[in-house]
Design an enzyme around this catalytic site. Structure first.
Site, PDB file in Angstrom:
ATOM      1  N   ASN A  28       0.974  -1.148   0.048  1.00 19.30           N
ATOM      2  CA  ASN A  28       0.008   0.066   0.290  1.00 19.30           C
ATOM      3  C   ASN A  28       0.987   1.288  -0.037  1.00 19.30           C
ATOM      4  OD1 ASN A  28      -1.864   1.988   0.475  1.00 19.30           O
ATOM      5  ND2 ASN A  28      -2.235   1.315   2.565  1.00 19.30           N
ATOM      6  N   TRP A  29       0.766   1.886  -1.182  1.00 20.40           N
ATOM      7  CA  TRP A  29       1.998   2.739  -1.066  1.00 20.40           C
ATOM      8  C   TRP A  29       1.202   4.343  -0.483  1.00 20.40           C
ATOM      9  CZ3 TRP A  29       4.129   2.810  -7.087  1.00 20.40           C
ATOM     10  CH2 TRP A  29       4.808   1.396  -7.076  1.00 20.40           C
ATOM     11  N   LYS A  30       0.193   4.269  -0.430  1.00 22.73           N
ATOM     12  CA  LYS A  30      -0.723   5.546   0.405  1.00 22.73           C
ATOM     13  C   LYS A  30      -0.345   6.600  -0.570  1.00 22.73           C
ATOM     14  CE  LYS A  30       0.365   3.266   4.733  1.00 22.73           C
ATOM     15  NZ  LYS A  30       0.398   3.418   6.202  1.00 22.73           N
ATOM     16  N   HIS A 116      -9.182   0.812   5.060  1.00 23.20           N
ATOM     17  CA  HIS A 116      -8.026   0.952   5.628  1.00 23.20           C
ATOM     18  C   HIS A 116      -8.324   2.050   7.067  1.00 23.20           C
ATOM     19  CE1 HIS A 116      -3.759   2.560   6.550  1.00 23.20           C
ATOM     20  NE2 HIS A 116      -3.575   1.279   5.748  1.00 23.20           N
ATOM     21  N   GLU A 118      -6.697   4.615   7.732  1.00 30.18           N
ATOM     22  CA  GLU A 118      -6.486   5.807   7.573  1.00 30.18           C
ATOM     23  C   GLU A 118      -7.725   6.547   6.677  1.00 30.18           C
ATOM     24  OE1 GLU A 118      -2.733   5.429   5.571  1.00 30.18           O
ATOM     25  OE2 GLU A 118      -1.824   4.866   7.448  1.00 30.18           O
ATOM     26  N   GLU A 188      -5.176  -5.315  10.765  1.00 30.19           N
ATOM     27  CA  GLU A 188      -4.452  -4.358  10.733  1.00 30.19           C
ATOM     28  C   GLU A 188      -4.708  -3.547  11.984  1.00 30.19           C
ATOM     29  OE1 GLU A 188      -2.158  -3.055   6.801  1.00 30.19           O
ATOM     30  OE2 GLU A 188      -4.257  -1.806   7.000  1.00 30.19           O
ATOM     31  N   GLY A 194       2.412   2.109  10.993  1.00 28.38           N
ATOM     32  CA  GLY A 194       3.321   2.795  10.651  1.00 28.38           C
ATOM     33  C   GLY A 194       3.957   3.397  11.929  1.00 28.38           C
ATOM     34  N   SER A 234       3.336  -2.629  10.306  1.00 29.53           N
ATOM     35  CA  SER A 234       4.989  -2.704  10.529  1.00 29.53           C
ATOM     36  C   SER A 234       5.726  -3.751  10.045  1.00 29.53           C
ATOM     37  CB  SER A 234       5.354  -2.133  11.779  1.00 29.53           C
ATOM     38  OG  SER A 234       4.987  -0.800  12.182  1.00 29.53           O
ATOM     39  N   GLY A 255       2.723  -1.239   4.252  1.00 34.59           N
ATOM     40  CA  GLY A 255       2.913   0.317   3.898  1.00 34.59           C
ATOM     41  C   GLY A 255       4.360   0.668   3.878  1.00 34.59           C
ATOM     42  N   GLY A 256       4.960   1.157   4.753  1.00 31.44           N
ATOM     43  CA  GLY A 256       6.288   1.883   4.852  1.00 31.44           C
ATOM     44  C   GLY A 256       6.995   0.985   4.007  1.00 31.44           C
TER      45      GLY A 256
HETATM   46  C1  PEP Z   1      -0.660  -0.082   6.113  1.00 31.89           C
HETATM   47  O1  PEP Z   1      -0.827   0.951   5.957  1.00 31.89           O
HETATM   48  O2  PEP Z   1      -1.571  -0.751   5.587  1.00 31.89           O
HETATM   49  C2  PEP Z   1       0.486  -0.512   6.910  1.00 31.89           C
HETATM   50  C3  PEP Z   1       0.354  -1.936   7.270  1.00 31.89           C
HETATM   51  O3  PEP Z   1       1.426   0.163   6.860  1.00 31.89           O
HETATM   52  P1  PEP Z   1       2.730   0.185   7.660  1.00 31.89           P
HETATM   53  O4  PEP Z   1       3.488  -1.408   7.128  1.00 31.89           O
HETATM   54  O5  PEP Z   1       3.857   1.248   7.193  1.00 31.89           O
HETATM   55  O6  PEP Z   1       2.718  -0.156   9.259  1.00 31.89           O
END
Ligand code: PEP
Length: 272
Positions: A28-30, A116, A118, A188, A194, A234, A255-256
């Site tokens: 997920n590049w956000k 998600h 966010e 999640e 994040g 994460s 994500g990251g």
């Molecule tokens: C996400 O945004 O779905 C996510 C899992 O982010 P991260 O891996 O950065 O925690």
């Protein structure tokens, strides 16, 4: 090779289940990566995937809307599938700034991330709205990765199972059994997204097993066994293998760490 996969396949064959649960690694590049950065990242992932065993796993990237057309074009002859990060519930109409499901399928996007944290937190998306988005996405032929997870205070007050069950009940359990062929789940925990905090592999397994148990109660055991449940929060090259080794974890929503080809590839390689 893929011990977990072969076991599942044998069990599924025995039970005469058509769908084989597959590991999914979705990036997920956000709101990251402009056009040239997106091109670079796709190039790096494509190159790296050539030396990774990707049998029986799906690799998905979710760039921003403006980069979807280019991503579909650049991944055409590769293992990479392209997902959108959001979709509107209406078929079309006066919804300034929004994108309809059939616009996504029209450009070759096959998957959409819905729910998600966010979107829930910053854009106030409710369970009801998410349920409508899921319906629209499925009606237009998209696959859905449905996200949910508890807040830190929910876990501290030991309400995490209840919160997760409610999110699933209100966002997803109106679906018919057959709709689940096109739905993957992403657990999640919000406190792990994040933040650098990760649920322990045991915490992830415990929740994923719980999710499967409520799917079995609400639908059937066969369905519960066939739905892919991803973990997100994460995930990094250093912890991916241990998390993915848990029997009810079928890959991850990343994500990251999906923003660097090297890290994303290491996570893809860790899924078995
Ligand atoms: C996400 O945004 O779905 C996510 C899992 O982010 P991260 O891996 O950065 O925690």
């Amino acid at each position: 090779m893929q011990y977990k996969f072969i076991c599942r396949k044998l069990i599924n064959n025995y039970l005469n289940i058509l769908i084989v649960r597959t590991n999914i690694i979705a990036g997920n590049w956000k709101m990251n990566k402009n056009l040239s950065e997106a091109k670079q990242l796709i190039k790096g992932i494509k190159k790296g995937l050539k030396s990774i065993d990707t049998d029986n796993k799906r690799v998905i990237i979710a760039p921003t809307f403006v980069n979807l057309v280019g991503a579909v074009k650049r991944t055409r002859k590769s293992k990479i599938e392209v997902a959108a990060q959001n979709v509107h519930a209406a078929k079309n109409g006066a919804y300034t700034g929004e994108v309809a499901a059939d616009m996504l399928t029209d450009i070759g996007v096959g998957v959409v991330i819905i729910g998600h944290s966010e979107r829930r937190t910053y854009f106030g998306e409710t369970d009801q709205q998410l349920a409508e988005k899921v319906d629209r996405a499925l009606a237009e032929g998209l696959e859905v990765i449905f996200c949910f997870g508890e807040l830190l205070e929910d876990r501290k007050s030991e309400k995490h199972f209840e919160v997760v069950e409610n999110q699933l009940r209100h966002g997803l359990f109106h679906l018919l059994k057959e709709n689940f062929e096109k739905v993957g789940l992403a657990y999640e925990p919000v406190w792990a997204i994040g933040t650098g905090e990760t649920a322990s592999p045991e915490q992830a397994q415990e929740m994923h097993a719980f999710i499967r148990s409520i799917l079995a109660k609400e639908y059937t055991q066969e369905l519960a066994d066939s739905v892919a449940i991803l973990y997100g929060g994460s995930v990094k090259p250093a912890n991916a293998k241990e998390i993915f080794s848990k029997p009810d974890v079928d890959g991850g929503l990343i994500g990251g760490a999906s923003l660097k080809a090297e890290d994303f590839l290491a996570i893809v390689a860790a899924a078995e």
